[in-house]
Design an enzyme around this catalytic site. Sequence first.
Site, PDB file in Angstrom:
ATOM      1  N   ASP A  93     -11.243   2.888   3.948  1.00  0.00           N
ATOM      2  CA  ASP A  93     -11.846   1.355   3.899  1.00  0.00           C
ATOM      3  C   ASP A  93     -13.297   1.426   3.806  1.00  0.00           C
ATOM      4  OD1 ASP A  93     -10.111  -0.625   3.531  1.00  0.00           O
ATOM      5  OD2 ASP A  93      -9.478  -0.668   5.722  1.00  0.00           O
ATOM      6  N   GLN A 141      -4.841  -1.405   9.505  1.00  0.00           N
ATOM      7  CA  GLN A 141      -4.815  -2.624   9.121  1.00  0.00           C
ATOM      8  C   GLN A 141      -5.442  -3.734  10.018  1.00  0.00           C
ATOM      9  OE1 GLN A 141      -3.545  -3.501   5.897  1.00  0.00           O
ATOM     10  NE2 GLN A 141      -4.351  -5.253   6.282  1.00  0.00           N
ATOM     11  N   LYS A 174       0.741  -1.303   0.072  1.00  0.00           N
ATOM     12  CA  LYS A 174       0.137  -0.131   0.077  1.00  0.00           C
ATOM     13  C   LYS A 174       0.951   1.315   0.151  1.00  0.00           C
ATOM     14  CE  LYS A 174      -3.820  -2.228   2.230  1.00  0.00           C
ATOM     15  NZ  LYS A 174      -4.587  -2.629   3.570  1.00  0.00           N
TER      16      LYS A 174
END
Length: 300
Positions: free
Chosen positions: A121, A98, A54
């Site tokens: 997200d 994460q 990422k």
Amino acid sequence: MTAHIIDGKAFAANVRERVKGHVTRMVEEHGLRPGLAVVLVGEDPASQVYVRNKGKQTAECGMASFEHKLPADTDEATLLALVNQLNEDATVHGILVQLPLPKHLNSDLVINTIAPEKDVDGFHVVNVGRLGAGLKSMVPCTPLGSLMMLKDYHGDLSGKNAVIIGRSNIVGKPMAQLLLGANATPTIAHSRTANLEDVVRAADIVVAAVGRPEMVTGDWIKPGATVIDVGINRVPAPEKGEGKHKIVGDVHFESAVKVAGAITPVPGGVGPMTIACLLANTVTAASRAAGLPEPSDLTV
Ligand code: NAD
């Protein structure tokens, strides 16, 4: 007959090029560099790989990348303080924590502490609710990437019967909302669904998000249906040598490719689209924060 292979790797490269173009324009015309902060708690090897990828792709697109690595025994107050600090930071437009977090941390609390407009997200309850209500939201990356590929292949999805196998908050449920928004008729199947194979056989579009290697075989697929395989499963691969592994999807590719009209491979299908959509969401978030028009080619 073999199915058209939907090349997620090439599609993702194309999305990243579009992201890069938008970032270049935002920097040149508005002095605005979109920034993505990724928070990793602990040393889970898979998470470390994801976070590294990422960060690399964020920087390659010209965006600012902020990585925060915290030890596995970080307490909740420290993590929440970091999230709040990133919420306040005007150079950060997207925040990703994460998952999975170490067990002693409350993931729901952490995710819901992220400012909804920076929640790239799309897991914050405000974004979940907004998506469900058909309002402007941040859309979870994996379903977003899956719908982008479906729309690119099919054009209009009106009237299509879509069956999603899996009811998770990160894939199954938002995928159903997106398909509904695209005028398809979604059904969410799950571990307690009766006659699963028959349900799947009725689908024009099958989205498999189960986490069970090669569960969906060709005889479950309606001839000509489009198959989106979200699964990422690591299985032993003795043919590659002792102790070796390979990645397979939730769909048995060899049998499904003979029946389906189109199918995403694993690897090289949905996976690469997920990070590309994270970058796209960060540009969308930065545009909204600055009151600029949102790039229409980075969403669905
Ligand atoms: P999850 O474990 O949260 O949910 C799995 C779902 O599958 C559950 O809703 C469950 O009801 C259903 N299920 C389990 N067994 C079943 C069965 N026998 N029949 C029918 N349904 C069954 O998983 P998730 O987080 O949604 O992930 C699903 C898969 O997608 C995993 O392989 C994961 O690695 C992969 N994934 C890939 C990406 C990507 O970027 N491509 C992103 C997220 C998840």
